[in-house]
Design an enzyme around this catalytic site. Structure first.
Site, PDB file in Angstrom:
ATOM      1  N   GLU A  56       0.872  -1.161   0.000  1.00 30.50           N
ATOM      2  CA  GLU A  56       0.000   0.000   0.000  1.00 30.50           C
ATOM      3  C   GLU A  56       0.907   1.206   0.000  1.00 30.50           C
ATOM      4  O   GLU A  56       1.658   1.435   0.950  1.00 30.50           O
ATOM      5  CB  GLU A  56      -0.825   0.041   1.286  1.00 30.50           C
ATOM      6  CG  GLU A  56      -2.089  -0.731   1.222  1.00 30.50           C
ATOM      7  CD  GLU A  56      -2.900  -0.474   2.480  1.00 30.50           C
ATOM      8  OE1 GLU A  56      -3.284   0.681   2.717  1.00 30.50           O
ATOM      9  OE2 GLU A  56      -3.110  -1.425   3.225  1.00 30.50           O
ATOM     10  N   ASP A  67      -6.210   8.109  10.826  1.00 28.93           N
ATOM     11  CA  ASP A  67      -4.854   7.712  11.222  1.00 28.93           C
ATOM     12  C   ASP A  67      -4.475   8.169  12.614  1.00 28.93           C
ATOM     13  O   ASP A  67      -4.827   9.264  13.050  1.00 28.93           O
ATOM     14  CB  ASP A  67      -3.838   8.249  10.207  1.00 28.93           C
ATOM     15  CG  ASP A  67      -3.853   7.435   8.931  1.00 28.93           C
ATOM     16  OD1 ASP A  67      -3.653   6.199   9.030  1.00 28.93           O
ATOM     17  OD2 ASP A  67      -4.092   8.004   7.855  1.00 28.93           O
TER      18      ASP A  67
END
Lengths: 267, 407
Positions: A56, A67
């Site tokens: 990724e 995040d």
């Protein structure tokens, strides 16, 4: 060496190979531009050499709401060192140029991709050698922004499921996702954790009961021990924050952690 | 007073997917998608329930002090020599700003849903205070995220929130203002979604928030529309409100949306001026502001060429946000509402002028709307009516203003 397969087909081949070896595919996440553009490429190349199955490739965003602190800080550094959507596409092209043939999925929040132009982004991503796209703030309800161009170019468009997803949403995501389903292991944001969630087996069983799509687990998978546990449970797994943290120490630390993950799932 | 204390006609936008034309939607991580579905369903059930309306109406009357009055600003109007200026006095609502309207509405909804842990973000601190107040009243646990830059410039509100029993959580990431407080609140919600209600403070974020916040603020326009007709004998020719996220403005505009003779004007924060690029005028500076996606909704967003969100500037913490509620983007596109700006200096001048001429110290946010009235009133006939939404009072801003103008 040119790659024979790209897009969804490349991902299918990756899962088939891992399955033949009776393990899950290992997909590291790493943001382009952390700690610098060149060092991020070196880190990804080192993980490829260590035996990662796919990647990724993180596109930094100023406001990453899914995040935790590790990836927030790393992507902030990446932005300060000049990382943009274009340099992320360049990174994929450069990695292909170095002979790295593992599947690569670009992962980034919607706004920078929309600013670049969604059709143009998908076209350029495919041309650069990417295989898929993951947009954490794009649920299938809003997929129309990317779905048509991804289908046209053959790029996998991966959607997510979370422990909070009910049966209706599981069916929706299973129908719309292509390549695999990104399974968020826990209710929370990205970040290394000491333990895997206690209800993980039940959660995966709940998904398996409703879909045959490959399941790739992410969030909180931090150690070779975790890798060994999930390798028998899912079709793939993503390690992000732990590798990014290692990236702060240097490429050797990244390679070492990636290698220990690979060893753990092959044991 | 009218019995319709919040919107009851459901024929209006947004559509079923949460869109106002091409703006709005629901761009969030999967983890909170089911919670948004749940919230949407609970809200739909609540606004169909007469008991919910009755409870909210009761609190609006006996706790918030609604209806808030409309005042004729006679000396200001005379001095400017044009339109008669009227002020909708949201500064007189309990806690000193319109934010309490939404906090009570969502608070009652949270209680209905059985959620006992409430999180909120705040910029100027007014939504934080409104939420902390409502949660003290309703007996719910309250956590407020606030950027450290805003904590510094809004100390009195930080103290108020703590006094009201809320936990104020400092946010150190990014620009350390409202945008980053929303980021942190969303991260908290993603983590604690099963037992937590996110009490979003403005008409932005993923569907159903822009709709729900508008509805809870629509009491402003519902009251004002009736009051202005009683006082001035007509509907306003012009209606002005400041626009950060845009909740006070949409709350005022909504009741006038079918009154074609009433011009609706939103005032954004012009900061140090457009040329400086230090402002929060999302509709005025199309070089750095264009449709994009931030905090779950598609609207105008101030961003660089790469789609990274830009830092904004305004003397008022409550207008300092790089995006704007999606319904405003839609109203602008339809040309049903017009958007202009007031600079920091113009807002500070309006702040002083309203204080001296009317004995009303406005919030710096609301002073932006007053600044537009000061510009526009002289161009209008003396028998015309200009209604300003005075969204909050200025006590919280005294430190900031003293810092700029001197004691």
């Amino acid at each position: 060496m040119t790659r024979k397969l790209q897009g969804r087909a490349a991902l299918d081949a990756m899962f088939a190979r891992a399955q033949a070896e009776n393990r899950a595919a290992f997909l590291p996440y790493f943001p382009v531009g952390y700690p610098t553009h060149d060092e991020s490429l070196t880190a990804i190349a080192a993980m490829a050499a260590a035996g990662a199955d796919g990647f990724e490739i993180g596109i930094p965003f100023s406001d990453p709401i899914a995040d935790g602190p590790t990836i927030q800080a790393a992507t902030q550094v990446a932005l300060e060192t000049g990382s943009t959507v274009r340099t992320c596409l360049d990174a994929v092209r450069a990695l292909r140029g170095r002979g790295i043939n593992q599947p690569m999925l670009l992962m980034g929040y919607a706004n920078p991709l929309v600013a670049y132009g969604t059709d143009r982004f998908v076209r350029d991503a495919y041309a650069a050698g990417a295989d898929g796209l993951i947009v954490p703030d794009l649920p299938p309800e809003e997929a129309h922004y990317f779905a048509e161009s991804c289908a046209r170019e053959g790029l996998a468009l991966v959607f997510m499921l979370a422990p909070t997803s009910n049966d209706t949403r599981i069916d929706l995501v299973a129908e719309k996702s292509s390549g695999f389903i990104y399974v968020v292991s826990l209710t929370g944001i990205t970040g290394a954790r000491a333990d895997l969630p206690a209800d993980l087996h039940d959660f995966i069983a709940r998904l398996r009961a409703r879909t045959d799509m490959p399941l790739v687990l992410g969030f909180g998978i931090s150690s070779p021990e975790h890798a060994a546990q999930v390798s028998q449970l899912t079709d793939g797994f993503i390690v992000g924050s732990a590798l990014v943290r290692a990236g702060g120490e240097g490429v050797e630390a990244v390679q070492e952690l990636a290698a220990s993950m690979v060893a753990a799932i092959q044991a | 007073m009218t019995e319709a204390y919040i919107r009851t006609d459901i024929s209006d936008l947004p559509d079923a997917r949460g869109y106002f034309g091409e703006f709005g939607g629901r761009f969030v991580p999967e983890t909170i998608m089911p919670a948004l579905d749940e919230l949407e369903a609970a809200y739909a059930a609540a606004i169909d329930d007469p008991e919910f309306h009755a409870e909210l109406r009761h609190l609006q009357r006996t706790y918030t002090g609604r209806p808030t009055p409309v005042s004729h600003a006679r000396r200001l109007s005379e001095t400017l020599g044009g339109a008669q200026i009227y002020l909708k006095r949201e500064d007189l609502a309990h806690t000193g700003a319109h934010k309490i309207n939404n906090a009570l509405g969502q608070g009652l909804l949270a209680k209905r849903m059985g959620k006992r842990r409430i999180i909120a973000e705040t910029g100027a601190g007014q939504h934080g205070v409104g939420t902390a107040t409502a949660m003290a009243l309703l007996g719910l646990e309250c956590h407020v995220y606030m950027g450290t830059v805003d904590i510094k410039r809004q100390q009195p509100n930080v103290f108020r929130m703590r006094l009201l029993g809320a936990q104020v959580i400092p946010v150190e990431s990014g620009s350390r203002t409202l945008k980053d407080a929303i980021n942190e609140a969303m991260r908290d919600w993603v983590t604690n979604v099963r037992n937590t209600f996110y009490l979003l403070g403005s008409a932005l974020g993923p569907h159903p928030y822009p709709m729900m916040v508008r509805d809870f603020q629509s009491i402003i326009g519902i009251e004002a529309r009736q009051q202005i007709q009683q006082l001035a004998g007509q509907l306003p020719d012009v209606c002005v409100a400041c626009v950060g996220g845009g909740s006070n403005a949409i709350g005022m505009f909504h009741a006038f949306r079918h009154d074609e003779g009433t011009e609706l004007i939103g005032v954004e924060a012009g900061g140090h001026g457009i040329a400086s690029q230090q402002h929060a005028a999302r509709f005025a500076d199309l070089a750095i502001s264009r449709p994009g996606i931030l905090h779950g909704t598609r609207s105008y967003v101030m961003q660089d060429a790469d789609g990274q969100i830009m830092e904004t500037h305004s003397v008022s913490a409550g207008l300092d946000y790089p995006s704007v509620g999606p319904e405003h983007a839609h109203l602008r596109q339809l040309e049903r509402a017009y958007y202009t700006l007031a600079t920091d200096d113009e807002a500070l001048e309006a702040f002083q002028m309203l204080s001296k001429l009317e004995g009303i110290i406005p919030a710096l946010e609301s002073a932006h709307a007053v600044a537009e009235a000061i510009k526009r009133a002289p161009t209008m006939p003396r028998d015309s009516v200009l209604l300003v939404n005075l969204s909050g009072r200025g006590d919280k801003d005294l430190d900031t203003v003293i810092g700029i103008l001197g004691g």
